[in-house]
Design an enzyme around this catalytic site. Structure first.
Site, PDB file in Angstrom:
ATOM      1  N   ALA A 144     -42.891  28.094 105.688  1.00  0.00           N
ATOM      2  CA  ALA A 144     -43.454  27.494 107.029  1.00  0.00           C
ATOM      3  C   ALA A 144     -42.878  28.861 107.906  1.00  0.00           C
ATOM      4  CB  ALA A 144     -42.999  26.149 107.379  1.00  0.00           C
ATOM      5  N   GLY A 182     -59.641  38.814 124.513  1.00  0.00           N
ATOM      6  CA  GLY A 182     -60.025  37.777 125.359  1.00  0.00           C
ATOM      7  C   GLY A 182     -60.075  36.626 124.784  1.00  0.00           C
ATOM      8  N   TYR A 184     -57.543  32.949 122.945  1.00  0.00           N
ATOM      9  CA  TYR A 184     -56.782  32.218 123.591  1.00  0.00           C
ATOM     10  C   TYR A 184     -55.597  32.651 124.307  1.00  0.00           C
ATOM     11  CZ  TYR A 184     -58.400  28.069 120.597  1.00  0.00           C
ATOM     12  OH  TYR A 184     -59.253  27.193 120.224  1.00  0.00           O
ATOM     13  N   GLU A 204     -62.217  43.132 126.197  1.00  0.00           N
ATOM     14  CA  GLU A 204     -62.423  42.185 125.023  1.00  0.00           C
ATOM     15  C   GLU A 204     -63.532  43.120 124.144  1.00  0.00           C
ATOM     16  OE1 GLU A 204     -61.843  39.426 122.965  1.00  0.00           O
ATOM     17  OE2 GLU A 204     -63.605  39.945 121.641  1.00  0.00           O
ATOM     18  N   ALA A 311     -50.540  24.551 116.518  1.00  0.00           N
ATOM     19  CA  ALA A 311     -49.126  23.608 116.237  1.00  0.00           C
ATOM     20  C   ALA A 311     -49.470  22.131 115.527  1.00  0.00           C
ATOM     21  CB  ALA A 311     -48.449  23.402 117.404  1.00  0.00           C
ATOM     22  N   HIS A 431     -63.454   3.864 135.376  1.00  0.00           N
ATOM     23  CA  HIS A 431     -63.890   4.583 136.630  1.00  0.00           C
ATOM     24  C   HIS A 431     -62.806   4.602 137.879  1.00  0.00           C
ATOM     25  CE1 HIS A 431     -66.954   5.954 139.228  1.00  0.00           C
ATOM     26  NE2 HIS A 431     -66.391   5.053 140.422  1.00  0.00           N
TER      27      HIS A 431
HETATM   28  P1  FAD Z   1     -44.036  28.939 113.650  1.00  0.00           P
HETATM   29  O1  FAD Z   1     -44.025  28.141 114.671  1.00  0.00           O
HETATM   30  O2  FAD Z   1     -44.491  30.245 113.755  1.00  0.00           O
HETATM   31  O3  FAD Z   1     -42.675  28.801 113.245  1.00  0.00           O
HETATM   32  C1  FAD Z   1     -42.256  29.470 112.096  1.00  0.00           C
HETATM   33  C2  FAD Z   1     -40.684  29.737 111.999  1.00  0.00           C
HETATM   34  O4  FAD Z   1     -40.055  30.274 110.881  1.00  0.00           O
HETATM   35  C3  FAD Z   1     -40.030  30.559 113.059  1.00  0.00           C
HETATM   36  O5  FAD Z   1     -39.084  29.853 113.859  1.00  0.00           O
HETATM   37  C4  FAD Z   1     -39.474  31.893 112.284  1.00  0.00           C
HETATM   38  O6  FAD Z   1     -38.181  32.073 113.174  1.00  0.00           O
HETATM   39  C5  FAD Z   1     -39.002  31.111 110.984  1.00  0.00           C
HETATM   40  N1  FAD Z   1     -38.956  32.382 109.895  1.00  0.00           N
HETATM   41  C6  FAD Z   1     -39.901  33.196 109.767  1.00  0.00           C
HETATM   42  N2  FAD Z   1     -39.570  33.903 108.387  1.00  0.00           N
HETATM   43  C7  FAD Z   1     -38.431  33.463 108.138  1.00  0.00           C
HETATM   44  C8  FAD Z   1     -37.242  33.852 107.301  1.00  0.00           C
HETATM   45  N3  FAD Z   1     -37.831  34.588 106.330  1.00  0.00           N
HETATM   46  N4  FAD Z   1     -36.083  33.190 107.202  1.00  0.00           N
HETATM   47  C9  FAD Z   1     -36.094  32.055 108.235  1.00  0.00           C
HETATM   48  N5  FAD Z   1     -36.582  31.686 109.014  1.00  0.00           N
HETATM   49  C10 FAD Z   1     -37.874  32.330 108.978  1.00  0.00           C
HETATM   50  N6  FAD Z   1     -50.796  26.239 119.459  1.00  0.00           N
HETATM   51  C11 FAD Z   1     -51.146  24.877 119.703  1.00  0.00           C
HETATM   52  O7  FAD Z   1     -51.698  24.158 118.876  1.00  0.00           O
HETATM   53  N7  FAD Z   1     -51.239  24.937 121.211  1.00  0.00           N
HETATM   54  C12 FAD Z   1     -51.013  25.692 122.014  1.00  0.00           C
HETATM   55  O8  FAD Z   1     -50.927  25.549 123.351  1.00  0.00           O
HETATM   56  C13 FAD Z   1     -50.502  27.023 121.588  1.00  0.00           C
HETATM   57  N8  FAD Z   1     -50.196  27.944 122.294  1.00  0.00           N
HETATM   58  C14 FAD Z   1     -49.843  29.263 121.817  1.00  0.00           C
HETATM   59  C15 FAD Z   1     -49.380  30.027 122.964  1.00  0.00           C
HETATM   60  C16 FAD Z   1     -48.713  31.236 122.416  1.00  0.00           C
HETATM   61  C17 FAD Z   1     -48.373  32.560 123.389  1.00  0.00           C
HETATM   62  C18 FAD Z   1     -48.733  31.576 121.016  1.00  0.00           C
HETATM   63  C19 FAD Z   1     -47.909  32.773 120.606  1.00  0.00           C
HETATM   64  C20 FAD Z   1     -49.045  30.587 120.083  1.00  0.00           C
HETATM   65  C21 FAD Z   1     -49.523  29.241 120.596  1.00  0.00           C
HETATM   66  N9  FAD Z   1     -50.124  28.409 119.665  1.00  0.00           N
HETATM   67  C22 FAD Z   1     -50.496  27.262 120.199  1.00  0.00           C
HETATM   68  C23 FAD Z   1     -49.909  28.624 118.521  1.00  0.00           C
HETATM   69  C24 FAD Z   1     -48.828  27.779 117.589  1.00  0.00           C
HETATM   70  O9  FAD Z   1     -47.556  28.346 118.354  1.00  0.00           O
HETATM   71  C25 FAD Z   1     -48.682  28.109 116.201  1.00  0.00           C
HETATM   72  O10 FAD Z   1     -49.697  27.596 115.483  1.00  0.00           O
HETATM   73  C26 FAD Z   1     -47.435  27.297 115.536  1.00  0.00           C
HETATM   74  O11 FAD Z   1     -45.987  27.629 116.249  1.00  0.00           O
HETATM   75  C27 FAD Z   1     -47.405  27.547 114.169  1.00  0.00           C
HETATM   76  O12 FAD Z   1     -46.437  26.623 113.676  1.00  0.00           O
HETATM   77  P2  FAD Z   1     -45.600  27.144 112.313  1.00  0.00           P
HETATM   78  O13 FAD Z   1     -44.721  25.965 111.770  1.00  0.00           O
HETATM   79  O14 FAD Z   1     -46.770  27.382 111.142  1.00  0.00           O
HETATM   80  O15 FAD Z   1     -45.093  28.502 112.608  1.00  0.00           O
HETATM   81  P1  NAD Z   2     -57.414  35.217 119.232  1.00  0.00           P
HETATM   82  O1  NAD Z   2     -58.020  35.213 118.052  1.00  0.00           O
HETATM   83  O2  NAD Z   2     -57.764  33.908 119.815  1.00  0.00           O
HETATM   84  O3  NAD Z   2     -58.235  36.379 120.205  1.00  0.00           O
HETATM   85  C1  NAD Z   2     -58.232  37.612 119.887  1.00  0.00           C
HETATM   86  C2  NAD Z   2     -59.171  38.226 120.699  1.00  0.00           C
HETATM   87  O4  NAD Z   2     -58.958  39.645 120.664  1.00  0.00           O
HETATM   88  C3  NAD Z   2     -60.672  38.126 119.988  1.00  0.00           C
HETATM   89  O5  NAD Z   2     -61.376  37.612 121.039  1.00  0.00           O
HETATM   90  C4  NAD Z   2     -61.186  39.569 119.538  1.00  0.00           C
HETATM   91  O6  NAD Z   2     -62.398  39.667 119.620  1.00  0.00           O
HETATM   92  C5  NAD Z   2     -60.210  40.280 120.284  1.00  0.00           C
HETATM   93  N1  NAD Z   2     -59.953  41.838 119.704  1.00  0.00           N
HETATM   94  C6  NAD Z   2     -59.351  41.752 118.426  1.00  0.00           C
HETATM   95  N2  NAD Z   2     -59.272  43.170 118.337  1.00  0.00           N
HETATM   96  C7  NAD Z   2     -59.551  43.819 119.577  1.00  0.00           C
HETATM   97  C8  NAD Z   2     -59.299  45.302 120.131  1.00  0.00           C
HETATM   98  N3  NAD Z   2     -58.925  46.198 119.370  1.00  0.00           N
HETATM   99  N4  NAD Z   2     -59.640  45.332 121.344  1.00  0.00           N
HETATM  100  C9  NAD Z   2     -60.012  44.561 122.067  1.00  0.00           C
HETATM  101  N5  NAD Z   2     -60.141  42.992 121.828  1.00  0.00           N
HETATM  102  C10 NAD Z   2     -60.005  42.893 120.594  1.00  0.00           C
HETATM  103  O7  NAD Z   2     -56.022  35.755 119.339  1.00  0.00           O
HETATM  104  P2  NAD Z   2     -54.700  35.338 120.196  1.00  0.00           P
HETATM  105  O8  NAD Z   2     -55.325  35.218 121.666  1.00  0.00           O
HETATM  106  O9  NAD Z   2     -53.979  36.383 120.099  1.00  0.00           O
HETATM  107  O10 NAD Z   2     -54.097  33.907 119.543  1.00  0.00           O
HETATM  108  C11 NAD Z   2     -53.708  34.027 118.335  1.00  0.00           C
HETATM  109  C12 NAD Z   2     -53.654  32.595 117.801  1.00  0.00           C
HETATM  110  O11 NAD Z   2     -52.778  31.697 118.529  1.00  0.00           O
HETATM  111  C13 NAD Z   2     -55.207  31.917 118.188  1.00  0.00           C
HETATM  112  O12 NAD Z   2     -56.057  32.043 117.141  1.00  0.00           O
HETATM  113  C14 NAD Z   2     -54.911  30.254 118.101  1.00  0.00           C
HETATM  114  O13 NAD Z   2     -54.963  29.773 116.956  1.00  0.00           O
HETATM  115  C15 NAD Z   2     -53.259  30.430 118.486  1.00  0.00           C
HETATM  116  N6  NAD Z   2     -52.995  29.981 120.085  1.00  0.00           N
HETATM  117  C16 NAD Z   2     -53.686  28.623 120.330  1.00  0.00           C
HETATM  118  C17 NAD Z   2     -53.464  28.343 121.743  1.00  0.00           C
HETATM  119  C18 NAD Z   2     -53.926  26.964 122.070  1.00  0.00           C
HETATM  120  O14 NAD Z   2     -54.037  26.036 121.232  1.00  0.00           O
HETATM  121  N7  NAD Z   2     -54.134  26.680 123.517  1.00  0.00           N
HETATM  122  C19 NAD Z   2     -52.818  29.056 122.678  1.00  0.00           C
HETATM  123  C20 NAD Z   2     -52.645  30.511 122.421  1.00  0.00           C
HETATM  124  C21 NAD Z   2     -52.701  30.947 121.079  1.00  0.00           C
END
Ligand code: FAD
Ligand code: NAD
Length: 452
Positions: A144, A182, A184, A204, A311, A431
């Site tokens: 994970a 452009g 998420y 984008e 997540a 409502h």
């Molecule tokens: P992660 O959360 O990435 O956890 C993996 C863990 O593994 C980490 O703690 C890492 O330290 C550990 N790890 C990795 N390799 C090793 C190793 N070799 N040994 C020990 N530990 C290790 N998703 C949503 O649903 N809603 C949102 O609003 C949302 N917002 C986001 C905003 C941002 C800026 C980003 C970057 C992501 C967002 N996401 C959102 C996506 C969400 O964070 C991920 O989908 C989610 O965290 C994935 O969970 P995971 O358990 O697969 O991995």
């Molecule tokens: P994303 O896949 O949502 O968007 C990446 C964007 O970058 C795309 O629109 C793509 O066309 C563009 N792109 C790719 N290469 C490019 C380039 N060279 N120049 C300009 N544009 C380019 O990826 P992200 O925003 O990095 O987020 C990663 C993942 O994290 C998402 O897929 C999402 O699953 C997760 N996330 C979820 C949430 C949420 O649930 N609210 C919030 C943040 C992140």
């Protein structure tokens, strides 16, 4: 630390790993979770929670700074924001939740071990950390390890070039910010900095933001970005950064800082999965309906297994895997995974988009005709239902509008329970709420909407 033996070892304590650990503990499985960082993973430490905290702070600041221009008669004299205090507040929330996750795992009797894990063979990992390396041997292993930001070779992270992690800890508001990608993250954080006062340009590559969604759905977001002064350069590729300028194939962009958000890659490097010869699906670990990999006894969950990288998907997989290891006859049979983009206005999607499934039609109900939306001064957006002509089964629900993230529960519940138009149309919705838009979209599909 001495070597450890257990029934279940989970590598990574993100939403996938820690939920798997809690459920496994509840089921009486002797469980160890190893993570090199604090419990909670990307989501809690540098993802979902910090980004939503900053979205809230930026919204509050923007409302106050723009109150004078609004119709409510509110006046505010020179409001300011100290971003370092905002970041300290956000860090405090993250700390509280780190402790909360650790406590939940402890309560379930799952043991948390700090360090970096690397497979030695299919049942053994070596853990390196502060002290001497040690081994953990387990009957079952769940990978994970999550995901990391994709880096562009001509915009390597460091200095002014940031991934979301650095952007979530800035203590000063950049005057100019270019966001490359452009999707998420770019849209959520680009909006934050625009509301805090940065001059933001989103670059984008595709011809629209969130290119996998239809333009009807993203139109209100594009309009609002314009109102917030965000410049949108679609069909544009970044090429490099020099001084305070981002070079693109469509010209230069002022950019004191550059936020690169072009997707995320699975964290498979350095954990020894090459030695195990696990079958991959593109860059991701290939899994079956029970999240088992090609190697007996090794499961994989969450971002490391591919899209949608959300997540709540990771959590649901983690829960299911623990139950599978406990001997329950479970498999992945979820009908829909909701997705929310916390832009302004918010987007929420669940199930099929219009045109994705043959024999389906769609209907929309605009928030312009919703009393609650009017009382919040935000009438942009709509609720949309996609349904099967043959039996009126609801196969997709989408909305764009202020605060619609909270509709995600109703959307996924409707699809998961196999609701049809008549079910939602015949359900009393309170409502005045925006959720009435859901009922009205279904009524409209049936040809007898009441408020339009
Ligand atoms: P992660 O959360 O990435 O956890 C993996 C863990 O593994 C980490 O703690 C890492 O330290 C550990 N790890 C990795 N390799 C090793 C190793 N070799 N040994 C020990 N530990 C290790 N998703 C949503 O649903 N809603 C949102 O609003 C949302 N917002 C986001 C905003 C941002 C800026 C980003 C970057 C992501 C967002 N996401 C959102 C996506 C969400 O964070 C991920 O989908 C989610 O965290 C994935 O969970 P995971 O358990 O697969 O991995
Ligand atoms: P994303 O896949 O949502 O968007 C990446 C964007 O970058 C795309 O629109 C793509 O066309 C563009 N792109 C790719 N290469 C490019 C380039 N060279 N120049 C300009 N544009 C380019 O990826 P992200 O925003 O990095 O987020 C990663 C993942 O994290 C998402 O897929 C999402 O699953 C997760 N996330 C979820 C949430 C949420 O649930 N609210 C919030 C943040 C992140």
């Amino acid at each position: 630390m001495t070597d450890i033996k257990c029934k279940l070892l989970i590598i990574g304590a993100g939403p996938g790993g820690y939920v798997c650990a809690i459920r496994a503990g509840q089921l009486g499985i002797d469980t160890v979770v190893v993570d090199e960082a604090k419990p909670g993973g990307t989501c809690l430490n540098v993802g979902c929670i910090p980004s939503k905290a900053l979205i809230h702070a930026a919204d509050e600041f923007f409302k106050i700074t723009h109150a004078d221009k609004g119709p409510l008669g509110i006046r505010a004299e020179n409001p300011t924001i100290d971003l370092s205090k905002t970041i300290a507040w956000k860090d405090g929330l993250v700390d509280r939740l780190n402790s909360g996750v650790a406590a939940l795992m402890k309560k379930a009797k799952a043991r948390f071990v700090s360090g970096r894990a690397r497979f030695l063979d299919g049942k053994t990992v070596q853990v390196t950390g502060d002290g001497d390396p040690f081994h953990i041997r387990a009957d079952y292993v769940v990978v994970a390890t999550g995901s990391a930001a994709v880096e562009l070779p001509f915009l390597p992270f460091g200095g002014p070039i940031m991934s979301s992690t650095e952007a979530l800890s800035l203590t000063e508001i950049p005057k100019t910010l270019a966001v490359v990608g452009g999707g998420y993250i770019g849209l959520e954080l680009g909006t934050v900095f625009a509301k805090l006062g940065s001059r933001v340009t989103i670059v984008e590559a595709e011809d629209s933001i969130l290119p996998t969604y239809d333009k009807g759905l993203t139109k209100p977001v594009v309009k609002r970005l314009g109102e917030l002064g965000v410049a949108l350069m679609t069909g544009t590729r970044a090429q490099g950064h020099q001084g305070d300028t981002l070079q693109t194939d469509k010209g230069n962009v002022d950019a004191e800082k550059v936020l690169v958000t072009v997707g995320r890659r699975p964290r498979t490097i350095g954990i020894g999965i090459d030695e195990l010869a696990l079958t991959l699906d593109g860059p991701f670990i290939k899994i079956d309906k029970t999240c088992q990999t090609s190697m007996r006894g090794i499961y994989a969950i969450g971002d490391v297994t591919g899209e949608p990288m959300l997540a709540h998907r990771a959590m649901a997989q983690g829960e299911m895997v623990a139950e599978h290891i406990a001997g329950q006859a479970v498999e992945w049979d979820r009908r829909a995974i909701p997705a929310v983009c916390f832009t302004d206005p918010e987007l929420v999607l669940c199930g099929a988009l219009p045109g994705e499934i043959e024999g389906t039609r769609s209907s929309e109900f605009p928030f312009q005709a919703n009393g609650r939306a009017m009382t919040t001064e935000r009438e942009d957006g709509f609720v949309r239902v996609v349904w099967r002509e043959a039996d009126h089964a609801i196969v997709g629900l989408q909305a764009v509008g202020t605060g619609v993230s909270e509709l995600s529960a109703a959307f996924s519940l409707a699809i998961e329970m196999g609701a049809c138009l008549e079910d939602l149309a015949g359900t009393i919705h309170a409502h005045p709420t925006q959720s009435e838009g859901l009922q009205e979209a279904c009524l409209r599909a049936l040809g007898h909407a009441l408020h339009i």
